[in-house]
Design a protein around this motif. Structure first.
Motif, PDB file in Angstrom:
ATOM      1  N   GLU A 103       0.827  -1.204   0.000  1.00 44.07           N
ATOM      2  CA  GLU A 103       0.000   0.000   0.000  1.00 44.07           C
ATOM      3  C   GLU A 103       0.862   1.256   0.000  1.00 44.07           C
ATOM      4  N   ARG A 104       1.999   1.195   0.704  1.00 36.35           N
ATOM      5  CA  ARG A 104       2.864   2.368   0.809  1.00 36.35           C
ATOM      6  C   ARG A 104       3.467   2.770  -0.534  1.00 36.35           C
ATOM      7  N   ILE A 105       3.609   1.830  -1.451  1.00 36.40           N
ATOM      8  CA  ILE A 105       4.265   2.150  -2.723  1.00 36.40           C
ATOM      9  C   ILE A 105       3.290   2.167  -3.902  1.00 36.40           C
ATOM     10  N   ALA A 106       2.017   1.905  -3.640  1.00 34.47           N
ATOM     11  CA  ALA A 106       1.028   1.883  -4.718  1.00 34.47           C
ATOM     12  C   ALA A 106       0.648   3.295  -5.149  1.00 34.47           C
ATOM     13  N   SER A 107       0.180   3.410  -6.389  1.00 37.73           N
ATOM     14  CA  SER A 107      -0.341   4.680  -6.899  1.00 37.73           C
ATOM     15  C   SER A 107      -1.843   4.724  -6.668  1.00 37.73           C
ATOM     16  N   PHE A 108      -2.321   5.841  -6.118  1.00 34.87           N
ATOM     17  CA  PHE A 108      -3.743   6.025  -5.857  1.00 34.87           C
ATOM     18  C   PHE A 108      -4.216   7.300  -6.550  1.00 34.87           C
ATOM     19  N   GLY A 109      -5.541   7.517  -6.519  1.00 29.17           N
ATOM     20  CA  GLY A 109      -6.111   8.767  -6.999  1.00 29.17           C
ATOM     21  C   GLY A 109      -5.828   9.027  -8.464  1.00 29.17           C
ATOM     22  N   ASP A 110      -5.505  10.279  -8.769  1.00 28.32           N
ATOM     23  CA  ASP A 110      -5.291  10.681 -10.162  1.00 28.32           C
ATOM     24  C   ASP A 110      -4.125   9.929 -10.801  1.00 28.32           C
ATOM     25  N   GLU A 111      -3.100   9.635 -10.016  1.00 27.49           N
ATOM     26  CA  GLU A 111      -1.948   8.914 -10.548  1.00 27.49           C
ATOM     27  C   GLU A 111      -2.363   7.513 -11.012  1.00 27.49           C
ATOM     28  N   ALA A 112      -3.170   6.829 -10.197  1.00 32.93           N
ATOM     29  CA  ALA A 112      -3.664   5.498 -10.579  1.00 32.93           C
ATOM     30  C   ALA A 112      -4.594   5.600 -11.790  1.00 32.93           C
ATOM     31  N   ARG A 113      -5.458   6.602 -11.790  1.00 32.08           N
ATOM     32  CA  ARG A 113      -6.390   6.755 -12.912  1.00 32.08           C
ATOM     33  C   ARG A 113      -5.656   7.034 -14.220  1.00 32.08           C
ATOM     34  N   ASP A 114      -4.567   7.794 -14.144  1.00 28.77           N
ATOM     35  CA  ASP A 114      -3.781   8.051 -15.358  1.00 28.77           C
ATOM     36  C   ASP A 114      -3.193   6.759 -15.916  1.00 28.77           C
ATOM     37  N   LEU A 115      -2.698   5.882 -15.031  1.00 28.86           N
ATOM     38  CA  LEU A 115      -2.163   4.597 -15.472  1.00 28.86           C
ATOM     39  C   LEU A 115      -3.265   3.739 -16.100  1.00 28.86           C
ATOM     40  N   LEU A 116      -4.426   3.722 -15.467  1.00 29.58           N
ATOM     41  CA  LEU A 116      -5.540   2.917 -15.977  1.00 29.58           C
ATOM     42  C   LEU A 116      -6.000   3.429 -17.342  1.00 29.58           C
ATOM     43  N   ARG A 117      -6.061   4.744 -17.514  1.00 25.13           N
ATOM     44  CA  ARG A 117      -6.441   5.311 -18.820  1.00 25.13           C
ATOM     45  C   ARG A 117      -5.410   4.947 -19.897  1.00 25.13           C
ATOM     46  N   LYS A 118      -4.141   4.994 -19.510  1.00 21.17           N
ATOM     47  CA  LYS A 118      -3.073   4.642 -20.454  1.00 21.17           C
ATOM     48  C   LYS A 118      -3.232   3.199 -20.917  1.00 21.17           C
ATOM     49  N   TRP A 119      -3.478   2.297 -19.986  1.00 26.77           N
ATOM     50  CA  TRP A 119      -3.593   0.886 -20.342  1.00 26.77           C
ATOM     51  C   TRP A 119      -4.899   0.613 -21.115  1.00 26.77           C
ATOM     52  N   ALA A 120      -5.958   1.328 -20.782  1.00 30.63           N
ATOM     53  CA  ALA A 120      -7.211   1.182 -21.543  1.00 30.63           C
ATOM     54  C   ALA A 120      -6.979   1.631 -22.990  1.00 30.63           C
ATOM     55  N   GLY A 121      -6.194   2.711 -23.157  1.00 28.86           N
ATOM     56  CA  GLY A 121      -5.900   3.212 -24.491  1.00 28.86           C
ATOM     57  C   GLY A 121      -5.118   2.199 -25.312  1.00 28.86           C
ATOM     58  N   ILE A 122      -4.231   1.460 -24.670  1.00 28.42           N
ATOM     59  CA  ILE A 122      -3.472   0.425 -25.376  1.00 28.42           C
ATOM     60  C   ILE A 122      -4.420  -0.646 -25.910  1.00 28.42           C
ATOM     61  N   TYR A 123      -5.390  -1.035 -25.088  1.00 29.50           N
ATOM     62  CA  TYR A 123      -6.363  -2.035 -25.545  1.00 29.50           C
ATOM     63  C   TYR A 123      -7.215  -1.492 -26.700  1.00 29.50           C
ATOM     64  N   ARG A 124      -7.566  -0.242 -26.632  1.00 26.49           N
ATOM     65  CA  ARG A 124      -8.423   0.338 -27.675  1.00 26.49           C
ATOM     66  C   ARG A 124      -7.665   0.520 -28.995  1.00 26.49           C
ATOM     67  N   SER A 125      -6.346   0.635 -28.886  1.00 27.57           N
ATOM     68  CA  SER A 125      -5.562   0.834 -30.113  1.00 27.57           C
ATOM     69  C   SER A 125      -5.236  -0.485 -30.797  1.00 27.57           C
TER      70      SER A 125
END
Length: 277
Positions: free
Chosen positions: A255-277
């Motif tokens: 938990e101490r090293i995980a990304s949360f909030g906007d940082e996590a959402r940015d990663l999720l959007r990036k990976w969703a974009g890879i699937y869409r491409s």
């Protein structure tokens, strides 16, 4: 003591019998031992008859009061930990009906206030889309329509304002292509949406983290009273305070090293974009 699922069914009875035998061998009465352990004679009687399962602290107090040799005490402590561990095989769950497992999970979620999920392999059902759920149930025999409906019903608990949820997902758990690329992108979109709920924290652990302990098992901690650990063939249920504390410590380290909030959402959007491409 090595793990043997067959031992778990007998461990509680074996522990009760062994503790009673130790007391009798020491020539002590239940009244004497109960006083030395600062517990009621009724509780001690219930422990020796197997009506209640003693915690590790109770067992250690009994062993110390009886002057139990170190080797015997170590064996008894191992037996006590087994007594607080339950094995639930998947085939047995299938025979009972997968719907019953969903009812059990709903019961655990209803009782708990703080729930922590460590997810190194897949997205858990509380966060899953219907398409992702169907793909995850593909290996389970029988008609899964009822199970799918109950999984979706359970998701309502995420909106309970009296509960706190923390989900830690590795990049593998988020990106492993369980279903089609289009459905995986939708699954990532759902994680982003759920991360905005007030009682839900979704943390992401990307591959690039250096020197991090390798994730091993999916596990869930319900408050500080119970841990379930998933394997390919079933699940272990730990109720011993030390096992629970160990899993809480592992969870906190990630938990101490995980990304949360906007940082996590940015990663999720990036990976969703890879699937869409």
């Amino acid at each position: 003591m090595t793990f043997d699922p067959g031992q778990l069914g007998r461990s509680k009875a074996d522990l009760a019998e062994a503790l009673g035998a130790l007391r009798r061998r020491a020539g002590r009465t239940q009244v004497w031992l109960a006083r030395r352990c600062n517990m009621s004679q009724t509780k001690l009687s219930n422990i020796e008859t197997g009506r209640i399962t003693p915690g590790l602290v109770d067992v250690e107090l009994i062993l110390k009061a009886l002057g139990t040799p170190r080797e015997t005490a170590a064996q008894m402590t191992a037996l006590a930990r087994l007594a607080h561990t339950e094995w639930q095989g998947k085939r047995a769950s299938w025979r009972r009906g997968v719907d019953k497992r969903q009812a059990e999970l709903a019961g655990l979620e209803a009782k708990a206030v703080e729930l922590r999920y460590f997810l190194p392999a897949m997205v858990t059902g509380l966060l899953a889309t219907p398409a992702y759920m169907r793909a995850g149930l593909a290996h389970v025999p029988g008609d899964m329509s009822g199970t799918l409906a109950r999984k979706l019903e359970r998701q309502a608990v995420l909106h309970d304002s009296g509960k706190r949820f923390t989900f830690l997902l590795t990049e593998q758990a988020v990106r492993w292509p369980v279903t089609s690329h289009e459905s995986m992108a939708a699954q990532l979109d759902r994680l982003i949406s759920l991360s905005h709920l007030p009682g839900v924290r979704i943390g992401v652990l990307p591959f690039v983290l250096p020197g991090v302990r390798g994730p091993m098992n999916t596990f869930t901690v319900y408050d500080e009273r119970l841990v379930t650990v998933e394997t390919f063939t079933g699940r272990l249920v730990f109720r011993d305070v030390r096992d629970i504390a160990d899993h809480l410590e592992i969870f906190s380290s990630y938990e101490r090293i995980a990304s949360f909030g906007d940082e996590a959402r940015d990663l999720l959007r990036k990976w969703a974009g890879i699937y869409r491409s």
